[in-house]
Design an enzyme around this catalytic site. Structure first.
Site, PDB file in Angstrom:
ATOM      1  N   HIS A 103      39.486  34.153  40.803  1.00 51.50           N
ATOM      2  CA  HIS A 103      39.366  34.597  40.332  1.00 51.50           C
ATOM      3  C   HIS A 103      39.547  36.300  39.280  1.00 51.50           C
ATOM      4  O   HIS A 103      38.299  36.238  39.438  1.00 51.50           O
ATOM      5  CB  HIS A 103      39.385  33.803  39.106  1.00 51.50           C
ATOM      6  CG  HIS A 103      39.935  33.634  37.773  1.00 51.50           C
ATOM      7  ND1 HIS A 103      41.041  32.127  37.539  1.00 51.50           N
ATOM      8  CD2 HIS A 103      39.887  34.577  36.592  1.00 51.50           C
ATOM      9  CE1 HIS A 103      40.792  32.477  36.619  1.00 51.50           C
ATOM     10  NE2 HIS A 103      40.725  33.895  35.720  1.00 51.50           N
ATOM     11  N   HIS A 105      37.911  38.641  37.626  1.00 51.98           N
ATOM     12  CA  HIS A 105      37.309  39.065  37.013  1.00 51.98           C
ATOM     13  C   HIS A 105      36.486  40.622  36.208  1.00 51.98           C
ATOM     14  O   HIS A 105      36.238  41.101  37.763  1.00 51.98           O
ATOM     15  CB  HIS A 105      36.131  37.900  37.029  1.00 51.98           C
ATOM     16  CG  HIS A 105      35.303  38.388  38.226  1.00 51.98           C
ATOM     17  ND1 HIS A 105      36.197  37.754  39.460  1.00 51.98           N
ATOM     18  CD2 HIS A 105      34.284  38.730  38.663  1.00 51.98           C
ATOM     19  CE1 HIS A 105      35.626  37.547  40.527  1.00 51.98           C
ATOM     20  NE2 HIS A 105      34.326  38.563  40.467  1.00 51.98           N
TER      21      HIS A 105
HETATM   22  P1  5GP Z   1      32.543  38.878  42.778  1.00 54.54           P
HETATM   23  O1  5GP Z   1      31.078  38.824  43.721  1.00 54.54           O
HETATM   24  O2  5GP Z   1      33.291  37.940  43.101  1.00 54.54           O
HETATM   25  O3  5GP Z   1      32.994  40.379  42.387  1.00 54.54           O
HETATM   26  O4  5GP Z   1      32.014  38.076  41.568  1.00 54.54           O
HETATM   27  C1  5GP Z   1      31.760  36.871  41.872  1.00 54.54           C
HETATM   28  C2  5GP Z   1      30.610  36.937  40.586  1.00 54.54           C
HETATM   29  O5  5GP Z   1      30.249  34.983  39.931  1.00 54.54           O
HETATM   30  C3  5GP Z   1      28.924  36.871  40.719  1.00 54.54           C
HETATM   31  O6  5GP Z   1      28.334  37.690  40.277  1.00 54.54           O
HETATM   32  C4  5GP Z   1      28.081  35.486  40.922  1.00 54.54           C
HETATM   33  O7  5GP Z   1      26.785  35.643  41.007  1.00 54.54           O
HETATM   34  C5  5GP Z   1      29.354  35.028  39.682  1.00 54.54           C
HETATM   35  N1  5GP Z   1      29.383  33.214  39.975  1.00 54.54           N
HETATM   36  C6  5GP Z   1      29.130  32.892  40.959  1.00 54.54           C
HETATM   37  N2  5GP Z   1      29.901  31.487  40.707  1.00 54.54           N
HETATM   38  C7  5GP Z   1      29.380  30.995  39.443  1.00 54.54           C
HETATM   39  C8  5GP Z   1      28.890  30.174  38.457  1.00 54.54           C
HETATM   40  O8  5GP Z   1      28.913  29.212  39.006  1.00 54.54           O
HETATM   41  N3  5GP Z   1      28.573  30.477  37.505  1.00 54.54           N
HETATM   42  C9  5GP Z   1      28.300  31.754  37.266  1.00 54.54           C
HETATM   43  N4  5GP Z   1      27.993  32.173  35.793  1.00 54.54           N
HETATM   44  N5  5GP Z   1      29.381  32.592  38.260  1.00 54.54           N
HETATM   45  C10 5GP Z   1      29.024  32.239  39.214  1.00 54.54           C
HETATM   46 ZN    ZN Z   2      41.433  30.260  38.565  1.00 58.36          ZN
END
Ligand code: 5GP
Ligand code: ZN
Length: 119
Positions: A103, A105
């Protein structure tokens, strides 16, 4: 809303998170596994998996995501008035970039110094 999406569930308050900003189109919350003293995730409420599937229709909301990051950075003095002068904003797109939640971010990281190039 996508039924199986963690961040859609956070937006819907089905999963708890420490929300730090919300408006009609955008929400932001503290990362559960912070990589810096400030580590906030800023998301559009509309579900899309990554920047790769964003279209011209999403131009405004992506701009709002970016501006929400700038506002949060100012409030937390990540650029001026704090101990460190600078912050990083990152969209990971695709698994080899480090994306784990599909999603869109924006990571806002601050409160320490960062190296370049990133790992
Ligand atoms: P990506 O790796 O997709 O760029 O970032 C995903 C981020 O979401 C990671 O930094 C991870 O720590 C965070 N994250 C994953 N699951 C959760 C959750 O359940 N709650 C929160 N607040 N952050 C989450
Ligand atoms: Zn979503």
């Amino acid at each position: 809303m996508s039924q199986d999406c963690l961040f859609c569930k956070i937006a819907a308050r089905e999963i708890p998170a420490k929300l730090v900003y919300e408006d009609d189109e955008v929400f932001a919350f503290e990362d559960i596994n912070p990589q810096a003293p400030t580590h906030i995730l800023i998301c559009p409420k509309k579900h899309f998996a990554s920047l790769d599937v964003a279209t011209r229709e999403d131009e405004a909301v992506i701009g709002k995501v970016m501006l929400a990051a700038a506002q949060l950075a100012r409030e937390r003095k990540l650029l001026a008035g704090g101990t460190f002068s600078g912050y990083r904003t990152v969209f990971n797109t695709g698994k080899d970039s480090g994306q784990t939640v599909f999603h869109l971010h924006l990571h806002l990281l601050g409160g320490r110094s960062f190296r370049w190039p990133p790992g």
